[in-house]
Design an enzyme around this catalytic site. Sequence first.
Site, mmCIF file in Angstrom:
data_model
loop_
_atom_site.group_PDB
_atom_site.id
_atom_site.type_symbol
_atom_site.label_atom_id
_atom_site.label_comp_id
_atom_site.label_asym_id
_atom_site.label_seq_id
_atom_site.Cartn_x
_atom_site.Cartn_y
_atom_site.Cartn_z
ATOM 1 N N ASP A 178 -44.059 68.194 4.541
ATOM 2 C CA ASP A 178 -42.884 67.818 5.345
ATOM 3 C C ASP A 178 -43.374 67.381 6.711
ATOM 4 O O ASP A 178 -44.563 67.502 7.030
ATOM 5 C CB ASP A 178 -41.900 69.010 5.462
ATOM 6 C CG ASP A 178 -40.453 68.543 5.625
ATOM 7 O OD1 ASP A 178 -40.149 67.853 6.617
ATOM 8 O OD2 ASP A 178 -39.624 68.854 4.751
ATOM 9 N N TYR A 216 -28.961 53.325 2.712
ATOM 10 C CA TYR A 216 -29.264 54.564 1.977
ATOM 11 C C TYR A 216 -29.089 54.359 0.469
ATOM 12 O O TYR A 216 -30.011 54.607 -0.316
ATOM 13 C CB TYR A 216 -28.349 55.691 2.473
ATOM 14 C CG TYR A 216 -28.562 56.985 1.720
ATOM 15 C CD1 TYR A 216 -29.623 57.827 2.042
ATOM 16 C CD2 TYR A 216 -27.715 57.368 0.680
ATOM 17 C CE1 TYR A 216 -29.846 59.008 1.347
ATOM 18 C CE2 TYR A 216 -27.925 58.546 -0.026
ATOM 19 C CZ TYR A 216 -28.986 59.370 0.313
ATOM 20 O OH TYR A 216 -29.214 60.529 -0.382
ATOM 21 N N LYS A 252 -31.948 54.213 -2.620
ATOM 22 C CA LYS A 252 -31.944 55.105 -3.790
ATOM 23 C C LYS A 252 -31.847 54.320 -5.094
ATOM 24 O O LYS A 252 -32.390 54.731 -6.116
ATOM 25 C CB LYS A 252 -30.775 56.101 -3.666
ATOM 26 C CG LYS A 252 -30.913 57.061 -2.490
ATOM 27 C CD LYS A 252 -32.154 57.929 -2.627
ATOM 28 C CE LYS A 252 -32.267 58.977 -1.548
ATOM 29 N NZ LYS A 252 -33.427 59.863 -1.727
HETATM 30 P P1 NAI Z 1 -32.621 67.798 3.902
HETATM 31 O O1 NAI Z 1 -32.354 67.034 5.149
HETATM 32 O O2 NAI Z 1 -32.196 69.212 3.811
HETATM 33 O O3 NAI Z 1 -34.181 67.715 3.537
HETATM 34 C C1 NAI Z 1 -34.892 66.524 3.650
HETATM 35 C C2 NAI Z 1 -36.289 66.875 4.076
HETATM 36 O O4 NAI Z 1 -37.027 65.639 4.196
HETATM 37 C C3 NAI Z 1 -36.361 67.575 5.453
HETATM 38 O O5 NAI Z 1 -37.097 68.780 5.363
HETATM 39 C C4 NAI Z 1 -37.040 66.558 6.333
HETATM 40 O O6 NAI Z 1 -37.833 67.111 7.367
HETATM 41 C C5 NAI Z 1 -37.876 65.778 5.317
HETATM 42 N N1 NAI Z 1 -38.226 64.471 5.882
HETATM 43 C C6 NAI Z 1 -37.391 63.571 6.449
HETATM 44 N N2 NAI Z 1 -38.100 62.559 6.975
HETATM 45 C C7 NAI Z 1 -39.398 62.822 6.718
HETATM 46 C C8 NAI Z 1 -40.612 62.152 7.032
HETATM 47 N N3 NAI Z 1 -40.616 61.030 7.768
HETATM 48 N N4 NAI Z 1 -41.776 62.680 6.622
HETATM 49 C C9 NAI Z 1 -41.782 63.842 5.914
HETATM 50 N N5 NAI Z 1 -40.667 64.532 5.600
HETATM 51 C C10 NAI Z 1 -39.497 64.034 6.006
HETATM 52 O O7 NAI Z 1 -31.994 66.919 2.743
HETATM 53 P P2 NAI Z 1 -31.615 67.249 1.228
HETATM 54 O O8 NAI Z 1 -30.152 67.173 1.139
HETATM 55 O O9 NAI Z 1 -32.346 68.417 0.718
HETATM 56 O O10 NAI Z 1 -32.172 65.931 0.531
HETATM 57 C C11 NAI Z 1 -33.317 65.917 -0.300
HETATM 58 C C12 NAI Z 1 -33.310 64.598 -1.061
HETATM 59 O O11 NAI Z 1 -32.158 64.552 -1.900
HETATM 60 C C13 NAI Z 1 -33.218 63.378 -0.155
HETATM 61 O O12 NAI Z 1 -34.055 62.363 -0.646
HETATM 62 C C14 NAI Z 1 -31.769 62.965 -0.282
HETATM 63 O O13 NAI Z 1 -31.579 61.590 -0.048
HETATM 64 C C15 NAI Z 1 -31.475 63.338 -1.711
HETATM 65 N N6 NAI Z 1 -30.071 63.528 -2.006
HETATM 66 C C16 NAI Z 1 -29.363 64.509 -1.375
HETATM 67 C C17 NAI Z 1 -28.032 64.676 -1.657
HETATM 68 C C18 NAI Z 1 -27.204 65.716 -0.989
HETATM 69 O O14 NAI Z 1 -25.984 65.706 -1.204
HETATM 70 N N7 NAI Z 1 -27.789 66.621 -0.208
HETATM 71 C C19 NAI Z 1 -27.334 63.816 -2.642
HETATM 72 C C20 NAI Z 1 -28.181 62.828 -3.238
HETATM 73 C C21 NAI Z 1 -29.496 62.709 -2.937
#
Ligand code: NAI
Length: 253
Positions: free
Chosen positions: A32, A149, A153
């Site tokens: 991360d 976004y 995806k």
């Molecule tokens: P979150 O925001 O809780 O976690 C995302 C993580 O990615 C964070 O720990 C962040 O620090 C890390 N990150 C962001 N930019 C980064 C970078 N430049 N380098 C390294 N790490 C980086 O988000 P969540 O909800 O857990 O999302 C996880 C995945 O699931 C994402 O790809 C999101 O698009 C996808 N997703 C989430 C949904 C939701 O409803 N939460 C729905 C559909 C897809």
Amino acid sequence: MGGYVVTGSASGIGAAVCERLVSDGERVVGLDRQDADIVADLSTESGRRGAVSQILSAFPDGLDGLVCCAGIGGTSPRVELIPEVNFFGSVALVEGLADALAQRHGAVVLVSSNSAPQPSDDAYIEALIAGDHAAMAARLSAVSGHAAYSGSKQALARWMRHKAPDYARRGVRLNAVAPGYTRTAMTAETENHPEYGPAIKEFLASIPLGRAGETKDMANAIGFLLSGEAAFVSGSLLYVDGGHDAMFRPDSI
Ligand code: NAI
């Protein structure tokens, strides 16, 4: 010794995937931009290169699996980060780790979204799939944060389907999940957004299974796709969204 790499491990779905793999007794290295075993910024080419080389050093005997969860939401004030992290940050890791994955007949799970089929910008999506940074950047100024976004995806899921046969011939299974709305730090941002917040609440009420997703729902689906139980599953996009995509697009398979 093999094991698994999970990007976006510090929060939300990535953290839940790590927890599940650790509870299954697996060796897991989280990546991360902070609070992780490997700290790397997947939004830049040099960050991605550094990430790949640190992972290869940590797994000299090859990798059993890679889960690309790191992502940026559509309300990010820096729209340019959305394709960089969501698409290029995932694809660069798969490509950079392909040999290490082939060494152990590993599995990759990319985290797409059930918003992937939503209208975006075709030229933006095609440029991403082609890996054409310049063409992508040229289109991006005309694309809203949300379309950037959902397009990132869609490109990720389609890239996975383009590449799955070649990877499968090397013994590596590529699959993706399409999570529906899941309560994490990313969605808290959207739920509290003055413009999108009220619409999100209405949207949540329409999920057929009657609730938002939990990070554990996503970790369970990803755990299945990584496991031997999915040994014949390759090139699949698994919707994990309480039935929402089926409700919106019943005739799309
Ligand atoms: P979150 O925001 O809780 O976690 C995302 C993580 O990615 C964070 O720990 C962040 O620090 C890390 N990150 C962001 N930019 C980064 C970078 N430049 N380098 C390294 N790490 C980086 O988000 P969540 O909800 O857990 O999302 C996880 C995945 O699931 C994402 O790809 C999101 O698009 C996808 N997703 C989430 C949904 C939701 O409803 N939460 C729905 C559909 C897809």
